[in-house]
Design an enzyme around this catalytic site. Sequence first.
Site, short mmCIF file in Angstrom:
data_model
loop_
_atom_site.label_atom_id
_atom_site.label_comp_id
_atom_site.label_asym_id
_atom_site.label_seq_id
_atom_site.Cartn_x
_atom_site.Cartn_y
_atom_site.Cartn_z
N ALA A 15 0.92 -1.10 0.14
CA ALA A 15 0.00 -0.15 0.00
C ALA A 15 0.74 1.24 -0.03
CB ALA A 15 -0.97 0.04 1.10
N SER A 16 2.05 1.13 -0.52
CA SER A 16 2.97 2.56 -0.56
C SER A 16 2.55 3.17 -1.81
CB SER A 16 4.32 2.00 -0.73
OG SER A 16 4.50 0.94 -1.78
N GLY A 17 1.74 2.71 -2.62
CA GLY A 17 1.17 3.63 -3.82
C GLY A 17 1.71 3.08 -5.33
N THR A 19 0.49 0.63 -7.26
CA THR A 19 -0.42 0.76 -8.45
C THR A 19 -0.87 2.00 -8.69
OG1 THR A 19 -1.11 -1.10 -7.31
CG2 THR A 19 -2.66 -0.39 -9.00
N GLU A 36 1.07 -6.17 -10.30
CA GLU A 36 1.29 -7.53 -9.72
C GLU A 36 0.07 -8.15 -9.99
OE1 GLU A 36 1.78 -6.75 -5.66
OE2 GLU A 36 3.90 -7.50 -5.56
N ARG A 89 6.79 -4.64 -8.62
CA ARG A 89 7.58 -5.57 -7.91
C ARG A 89 8.37 -6.43 -8.83
NH1 ARG A 89 4.02 -6.16 -3.05
NH2 ARG A 89 4.57 -4.80 -1.58
N LEU A 148 -3.41 1.17 3.69
CA LEU A 148 -3.97 -0.18 3.82
C LEU A 148 -5.30 -0.39 4.34
CD1 LEU A 148 -2.27 -3.18 3.69
CD2 LEU A 148 -2.80 -3.09 6.10
N ARG A 151 -7.71 1.31 1.83
CA ARG A 151 -7.95 0.51 0.65
C ARG A 151 -8.92 -0.56 1.06
NH1 ARG A 151 -2.86 -2.11 -2.11
NH2 ARG A 151 -2.79 -3.46 -0.19
N1 LIG Z 1 -0.03 9.75 -2.36
C1 LIG Z 1 -1.33 9.02 -1.76
N2 LIG Z 1 -2.04 9.66 -0.80
C2 LIG Z 1 -2.80 9.04 -0.30
N3 LIG Z 1 -3.48 7.85 -0.41
C3 LIG Z 1 -3.05 7.35 -1.45
C4 LIG Z 1 -1.56 7.85 -2.11
N4 LIG Z 1 -1.10 6.91 -3.14
C5 LIG Z 1 -2.16 5.81 -3.13
N5 LIG Z 1 -3.17 6.12 -2.09
C6 LIG Z 1 -4.16 5.17 -1.82
O1 LIG Z 1 -3.56 4.17 -0.85
C7 LIG Z 1 -4.08 3.08 -1.41
C8 LIG Z 1 -2.93 2.16 -1.49
O2 LIG Z 1 -2.37 2.45 -2.90
P1 LIG Z 1 -2.04 1.31 -4.05
O3 LIG Z 1 -1.60 2.27 -5.13
O4 LIG Z 1 -3.08 0.38 -4.18
O5 LIG Z 1 -0.56 0.83 -3.18
P2 LIG Z 1 -0.07 -0.62 -3.59
O6 LIG Z 1 -0.10 -0.84 -4.92
O7 LIG Z 1 1.71 -0.32 -3.48
O8 LIG Z 1 -0.15 -1.65 -2.80
C9 LIG Z 1 -5.10 3.27 -2.26
O9 LIG Z 1 -6.45 3.33 -1.64
C10 LIG Z 1 -4.79 4.31 -2.86
O10 LIG Z 1 -6.09 4.95 -3.29
N1 LIG Z 2 5.94 -12.17 -2.42
C1 LIG Z 2 4.76 -11.30 -2.16
C2 LIG Z 2 4.16 -10.24 -2.60
C3 LIG Z 2 3.01 -9.62 -2.20
N2 LIG Z 2 2.62 -10.26 -1.11
C4 LIG Z 2 1.35 -9.73 -0.60
C5 LIG Z 2 1.28 -8.33 0.11
C6 LIG Z 2 -0.13 -7.76 -0.13
O1 LIG Z 2 -0.72 -8.38 0.82
C7 LIG Z 2 -0.39 -8.21 -1.51
C8 LIG Z 2 -0.17 -7.17 -2.62
O2 LIG Z 2 0.70 -6.25 -2.63
P1 LIG Z 2 0.76 -4.77 -2.85
O3 LIG Z 2 0.69 -4.86 -4.22
O4 LIG Z 2 -0.64 -4.20 -2.25
O5 LIG Z 2 1.81 -4.33 -1.94
O6 LIG Z 2 0.55 -9.58 -1.47
C9 LIG Z 2 3.01 -11.40 -0.52
O7 LIG Z 2 2.52 -11.80 0.58
N3 LIG Z 2 4.11 -11.90 -0.97
#
Ligand SMILES: Nc1ncnc2c1ncn2[C@@H]1O[C@H](COP(=O)(O)OP(=O)(O)O)[C@@H](O)[C@H]1O
Ligand SMILES: Nc1ccn([C@H]2C[C@H](O)[C@@H](COP(=O)(O)O)O2)c(=O)n1
Length: 215
Positions: A15-17, A19, A36, A89, A148, A151
């Site tokens: 959930a770092s952003g 996607t 991913e 990733r 997280l 989301r």
């Molecule tokens: N810069 C930001 N500020 C606040 N919320 C964000 C930001 N970037 C993403 N989000 C939100 O945080 C959640 C996780 O983002 P996401 O892009 O799905 O992360 P990841 O793919 O790394 O798991 C989503 O609900 C998204 O809309």
């Molecule tokens: N090797 C991995 C890669 C990802 N995951 C998990 C972590 C999250 O719950 C989900 C997807 O990750 P995100 O894209 O949201 O950062 O998959 C794992 O357990 N092992």
Amino acid sequence: MSCCFTSIWLEGNIASGKTTCLEYFSKTSDIEVLTEPVSKWRNVQGCNPLGLMYQDPSRWGLTLQTYVQLTMLDRHVLPMSAPIRMMERSIYSAKYIFVENLYKSGKMPEVDFAVLSEWFEWIIKNIAIPVDLIVYLQTSPQTCYERLKQRCREEEKVIPLEYLESIHNLYEDWLIHHKSFEVPAPVLVIPADHDLKKMLHQYEENREKILMAHC
Ligand SMILES: Nc1ncnc2c1ncn2[C@@H]1O[C@H](COP(=O)(O)OP(=O)(O)O)[C@@H](O)[C@H]1O
Ligand SMILES: Nc1ccn([C@H]2C[C@H](O)[C@@H](COP(=O)(O)O)O2)c(=O)n1
């Protein structure tokens, strides 16, 4: 990587952003984006290895990570359909971050770790997995925890802050401090705790560095 193609991995905590960042760059012509395959990890022939792993990591960690390894490899070897590929990733972070975390936290039996490690070593020795640049979205675990929760993915409701802290520390040791494993390409660090507007601005500022990664 061959002279015509550039391969970029986008790395960062859960959930770092990532996607959201990929969505932004997907609007650029000449860039192909590979997210991913999380939907596969949530549904393989009607089973949910991601959910099972969070419920009982010692029992299901190997199952999930074997499938992650397969599906990430499948992504890596897909023929490129544009000059630049940005991929969420990699098979490397799957091993160096997630498998490592399960093992180090005592939630993966030694034999499971050994089997996954031998598979991983065989793959990287025998199959070309090109990479020109690693973009690391650097966040605090607290930011990821908030995103997280926002989301609200069903399987991830059980994730505590400490889990995100462990993943964060493994990423930092790998990509920032170079203390753990080989880093297969230069790393571009983008601080990612900021709001969306500032993040989009930062992506613009770094656009050239990212797109010219191969030159
Ligand atoms: N810069 C930001 N500020 C606040 N919320 C964000 C930001 N970037 C993403 N989000 C939100 O945080 C959640 C996780 O983002 P996401 O892009 O799905 O992360 P990841 O793919 O790394 O798991 C989503 O609900 C998204 O809309
Ligand atoms: N090797 C991995 C890669 C990802 N995951 C998990 C972590 C999250 O719950 C989900 C997807 O990750 P995100 O894209 O949201 O950062 O998959 C794992 O357990 N092992």
